[in-house]
Structures are given as structure tokens and as C-alpha cells.
Design an enzyme around this catalytic site. Structure first.
Site: not given
Lengths: 327, 333
Positions: A60, A129
């Protein structure tokens, strides 16, 4: 008007902008051959090829920085970060490079990139998450933050974000990709600033954004039918900058405010909206504004605990009734 | 290198050295604030690589020790110094400071202050070049310590995967802030670390500009010919501390003296004298001339330039509002 899903609206915006401008590209994990975790880039790889629809490694920080660097030369990357939780790894580049480069170069460079990410809690995805992180992004100078609550906004905000020369973070929601809604057939650019009155009312303003707009709308329905309270719902689709004028206008009309956010309370959208109310229209208030928010816990896995951590429309109704001394 | 090029580069290197030393003085006089990372000792690195590349055509990005890289790309030393003075005439209009020199017209894409931060930005610039189809390359100058950041590995992987036209130049000056490379890094020779990504790499003496130039030429040719990235490690040394508050207690004066005997400017000077292309008198005159230029033009310009206006505090946070109205208001034509 086409009645399409949230993900289809995002896909359409990608497709139109990529067809128009060869320097619009998209990148992210699984967005190409696999078509995107939420299908937001479905079919684009086949149409535009691997140079413009880039399946990235799971890096990322690296690929976000790469997109930002490309944007310095006029490329307009749409960078998908699969889950907002992973954006922590990309924040150095988003905040230190994209958001600051225009300022620290005295206006010479700019980073016209779009960061899209699925925020929000879905179903039992656990602590790493399920984060809501809009509060983190909306405190950064040089970064615009928008968050679509319906397919029309999802389409129009992305279109405008791609064209805008500033970096824009778009906070989407895992539970909303399959939501259906009307989207104009013709090209449509949603404003990146301002707010929408999603439902007009006179007795109290319910401020929401993204998924909490839907809690507010549902609560307004119940308040109207069961309690005779007329609630106005204001959709804060722009979280940075927040619409000071819009907030002032509605509170000056209803004199009461409830802010509903899926995020935890500290340093959040609710605190910021209340600060704006204090600064702009404190003497219009008939009651102290109230926040509806999630519990300050890492998101639990257990279904019952998870439900207890996240608010919904019933919590909004309760907050309003309390405000009116009815609960 | 040709004699006339060596003479020109010597002149530039003397300017780079004297410019940095003058910054030191201005810092002591409190004319310059913040942090100040100086380049003396490493001049052959930037100069050698950029002599092999095309300054002003190729895109260059680096960390916070950035003044000389900017000037080598073509930035006006007056504007770089004015930036350090925080003036409106500075290269970043006084908004950036020493660590954030930019000159987009000269394709100097800036100095960045997060160690390793420029790695993916450089790869992104290379990605843009690849998309647009130009013959430019991206050159990323960073120190050895930057290679211990995660984005180093993430970027090498992507650059190799997508065959991006980017040259990574590692100026290995043996220290990351105040920690020696032996104490921070499992592998001292940085070029060995990129083998895992199938990126060709090379290492050479970073003090002798002709050596740097010869190695850089091969590296630049490799990248410009469309073969993907290249990693070039240059062994060098910074004479001063990491920044201004650094008293260099972590290394011996003997070590410093040893490196100063291989000073990049003196190596080039002595070679030119030996080749009969320069006399010591000429060199001393060059130094005096350079000092006079810095004093009479660079410092004078910086001293006399105006401060930014406080009314402009928020200018440059976002793009000019008027130009963005269609997207901000949704009223696109």
C-alpha cells in the site's frame, strides 16, 4: 435516470474518464484481472490494458506513493485501497507527499490523484478490517475528503475528484456497494464541497454522511410517523472541508442538532460539527447538540458485541427523543 | 571526461562546496532556520551522475540534503539561498525551506524529508514517463539509510516488475543520522541488496568524479534504453554532521581526516593540474571568484528579497480556487 448499484456507478465514472483522457489510470490490489474486490473496476482491464489498469503488489505504501509520483507529471491515478484499514500503510505518502507537495513547493507541483477506499464496518470482519477512519483523513491540510451516500454521489463525486487538481480521498462503504439508486444518464459532476438536504424538516437536524445518512433518513421517517417530530436530514458528503454554511443554515432553522457517525466519538465528525455549530450559530440552539457514534473499542468479532458497538437508526431516534424530553 | 567538461564541473563543484559552507555561516548567524543538511564531501556523486544524465531533461528527486542536486539540475543558486532565508523569491516561495527545494521547470521534483519517501515517487515519475512515451529517465538520489525503509523494497519490486525507467543512486556516506551503517544495516554494500529483485546494480568510488561518471554512464544508458531500473551505489562521506545540531560524537576525527584526503574537489583539481589544464593560482582565483559571486549576488539577493505576505498564508494549500470551481460546485460547463 438509470437505477444502478453503487459499484456500477463507480465503475461507470472510471470508464468514462479513462475513455476521455489517456492519462487517467487506475491501480490497486486485484482491480484488473480479478475485476476488483467490490467490482468497482470490472471490465476495465480488458478495455484499457495492464499499463492503465494496474494490478499492484500488496504494497500500500509503495503503490500509493507511485501513483502520487505519477500525478506530479499530470497523470491522474485513481488509487484503490482495498480496505481503509490498509490505508494506515499508505498514509505517509498520502499525507506527507500528496497533501503537502503543492504547499511546500510554493505551488510548483500538485498531486491530482484520487484515493478510493472501502471504509466502514461490514459483518464480523474483526478489529483490523472494520475501522472507520474518516476522522484521520479530514484533519489533513491539502487533502479533500468526500464520502458518497448513494450511487449518484458515488458516480458524480468520483468524476469531479478525477478532474480536480487537488488530491481527494473518497471514503466508500463495504455495505453499500450493492445499494441501488438513480444516476443521471448524462455526464454528471457532483460538487466536492457543500452538503445536501436529503430530507427537509423543521424540528431537528440530523447530520449524517455515507451510511449514517440512511440511519438518519429511517429515523426521520419513524420520528414523523410515530412522534410527530419533523426532522431535517443533512448529508455531509464533503467531510473536508465541512460545509459551515449548510450546517449553520439548517441549525438556524431547526434549532436542534443530532450528529450520527459510524466512527468513534473522539476527535470525529460529530465533534467537528458541534464546534462549527458553536462558532456559527450557538445562540440559535434550543438544546445542546448530541452525538450518536460507535463505542470506543477495537471492532469485536462476536456478532452481538459488534452490533452493540455500532449505532443504527434506533440510536438516532432515541437521541432525538431524549433531546425533546420524550425518553 | 573531456578536459573542458572537467574544468566546468570543477567550477560547479567549487560553487556547490562554497554555497554549502556559506549556508553554514548563515545558519550560525541565524539567517537560516530549521534544519540544515549539508553536502560537502559528496559533490562527486551528484555531479558525476548528472554529467552522465541530462540535467533539466531527466527528472530528479531526492531527500532533504537537496541544495546541490537542485542547483545541478539548473536551479538558480540565488533562489535556493533565498528559500533557505524563507523569502518570497525562494525556489518554493519560502514555504518549503532547506529540505524542500523544488524547481519543476528544471525537472527537479523536490527534496523530501521522510527518509525513503522519494523511492515510490521516483517510480511514479518513471511510470508517467512510460505512459507518455518520452526518452527521459527518473533519477532518485538517496542515502544508504533510506534502504532500511519498507518502501525501498516495495519500490524495487514494482520498478523491476513494470520495467520502469528509474535510476536509483545510493550515496552511501556510511551514516544514517548518527548511527554507522555497520550498526544499523546487516549488509554494508547496498548494491547487494537489490539482487533479489533482478535489478542490475553497480558500486564504485564516489569521491572521484571520473569514476562516478563512467559508472553512471552505463547506468543511465541502461535505463534510457528501456531496460528497466538500475541501482548505482557510490561510496562517499559527508564531512559535516547529519544536520546542524550534530557534533559528530559517533565517529573519530581520524576517520574524517582520512576521508578528507580523498576530497572530491581536490582529486579533480590535482588531476587537472597534472594534466596541465589548471594551475594552483587559477584554482585559488576560482575559489575567490566563487565566494565573491555568492556574497555579492546570492547572499545579497536573499538578504534584500521580501518576506512572504501573511495574507498569503493559505495560498498553495489547494489549487487556485477559481480554476477548480466546476468540480467544487458541480457546475461544470
Amino acid at each position: 435516470m438509470a437505477n444502478i448499484m453503487y459499484w456500477e456507478a463507480i465503475q461507470r465514472a472510471h470508464d468514462e474518464e479513462m475513455a476521455r483522457d489517456p492519462l487517467v489510470i487506475c491501480m490497486g490490489e486485484d482491480i484488473g484481472v480479478a475485476g476488483g474486490t467490490y467490482k468497482a473496476t470490472k471490465g476495465l482491464y480488458e478495455k484499457y490494458g495492464p499499463l492503465r489498469v494496474m494490478d499492484t503488489p500488496i504494497s500500500e505504501g509503495g503503490f500509493t506513493g507511485l501513483g502520487i509520483g505519477a500525478s506530479f507529471l499530470g497523470v491522474r491515478p485513481i488509487i484503490e485501497i482495498m480496505s481503509v484499514n490498509f490505508a494506515w500503510l499508505a498514509m505517509d505518502q498520502m499525507f506527507n507527499s500528496a497533501a503537502k507537495v503543492r504547499y511546500m513547493s510554493g505551488g510548483q507541483l500538485t498531486a491530482p490523484c484520487v484515493f478510493r477506499s472501502a471504509g466502514g464496518a461490514a459483518h464480523q470482519l474483526g478489529a483490523q478490517h472494520s475501522a472507520r477512519m474518516e476522522k484521520v483523513f479530514m484533519g489533513i491540510a491539502g487533502l479533500r475528503v468526500v464520502t458518497p451516500s448513494n450511487p449518484k454521489q458515488a458516480y458524480g463525486l468520483l468524476k469531479s475528484a478525477i478532474r480536480c487538481d487537488d488530491p481527494v480521498f473518497i471514503n466508500e462503504h463495504e455495505l453499500m456497494y450493492n445499494m441501488k439508486g438513480e444516476v443521471p444518464d448524462g455526464e454528471y459532476f457532483h460538487p466536492l464541497e457543500g452538503s445536501d438536504v436529503a430530507r427537509a424538516g423543521t424540528d431537528v437536524t440530523l447530520f449524517g454522511y455515507n451510511i449514517s445518512v440512511h440511519w438518519c433518513l429511517k429515523a426521520a421517517e419513524i420520528l414523523d410517523k410515530q412522534y410527530g417530530i419533523s426532522a431535517e436530514v443533512v448529508d455531509l458528503y464533503s467531510l473536508s472541508p465541512l460545509d459551515r454554511e449548510g450546517i449553520k443554515k439548517s441549525v438556524s432553522k431547526t434549532h436542534r442538532a443530532v450528529i450520527a457517525e459510524e466512527d468513534e466519538a473522539p476527535v470525529g465528525v460529530g465533534s467537528e460539527v458541534i464546534a462549527i455549530i458553536n462558532e456559527e450559530c450557538f445562540f440559535e440552539l434550543d438544546a445542546a447538540p448530541v452525538r450518536v457514534h460507535s463505542a470506543l473499542v477495537p471492532q469485536p468479532y462476536n456478532h452481538t458485541l459488534e452490533k452493540a458497538a455500532i449505532p443504527d437508526h434506533e440510536d438516532v431516534v432515541k437521541a432525538v427523543l431524549k433531546l425533546f424530553g420524550k425518553a | 571526461m573531456k578536459i573542458e567538461d572537467k574544468k566546468r564541473v570543477l567550477r560547479e563543484m567549487v560553487l556547490h562546496r562554497r554555497f554549502e559552507e556559506r549556508c553554514y555561516q548563515a545558519y550560525i548567524e541565524r539567517k537560516i532556520g530549521g534544519f540544515l543538511h549539508l553536502y560537502p564531501g559528496q559533490e562527486a556523486c551528484c555531479n558525476g551522475v548528472m554529467e552522465a544524465a541530462r540535467p533539466g531533461h531527466d527528472y530528479v528527486i531526492t531527500g532533504y540534503r537537496d541544495h546541490v542536486h537542485a542547483i545541478k539540475c539548473g536551479a538558480d543558486p540565488k533562489e535556493v539561498m533565498a528559500e533557505l532565508y524563507g523569502k518570497e523569491t525562494g525556489s518554493s516561495k519560502g514555504r518549503g525551506g532547506s529540505m524542500h527545494i523544488f524547481d519543476a521547470d528544471k525537472r527537479f521534483m523536490g527534496g523530501y524529508a521522510l527518509v525513503g519517501g522519494p523511492f515510490p515517487l521516483a517510480a511514479g515519475i518513471a511510470k508517467a514517463i512510460q505512459l507518455k512515451g518520452g526518452d527521459e529517465i527518473a533519477i532518485c538520489f538517496l542515502g544508504d539509510a533510506a534502504n532500511n525503509q519498507g518502501v525501498f523494497h516495495e519500490t524495487l519490486n514494482m520498478a523491476a516488475l513494470w520495467k520502469l525507467p528509474v535510476l536509483f543512486v545510493c550515496e552511501n556516506n556510511l551514516y544514517g543520522i548518527g548511527t554507522s551503517i555497520e550498526r544499523s544495516t546487516a549488509v554494508v554494500h547496498q548494491h547487494k541488496r537489490v539482487a533479489a529483485y533482478n535489478i542490475p546494480a553497480d558500486e564504485c568510488d564516489g569521491q572521484d568524479i571520473e569514476v562516478v561518471y563512467e559508472h553512471a554512464r552505463k547506468a543511465v544508458d541502461h535505463v534510457r534504453s528501456g531496460n528497466g531500473p538500475f541501482f548505482l551505489e557510490l561510496m562517499t562521506y559527508r564531512y559535516r554532521g547529519h544536520s546542524m545540531s550534530d557534533s559528530r560524537g559517533y565517529r573519530s576525527r581520524e576517520e574524517e581526516e582520512l576521508w578528507k584526503q580523498r576530497d572530491p574537489i581536490f582529486i579533480l583539481r590535482d588531476r587537472l593540474i597534472k594534466e596541465g589544464a589548471l594551475t594552483m593560482d587559477e584554482f585559488e582565483a576560482l575559489e575567490k571568484e566563487t565566494d565573491a559571486y555568492i556574497e555579492n549576488e546570492v547572499i545579497k539577493f536573499s538578504e534584500e528579497s521580501p518576506e512572504p505576505r501573511v495574507e498569503d498564508l493559505e495560498k498553495y494549500v489547494f489549487a487556485d480556487r477559481e480554476t477548480q470551481l466546476p468540480w467544487l460546485t458541480g457546475k461544470a460547463a
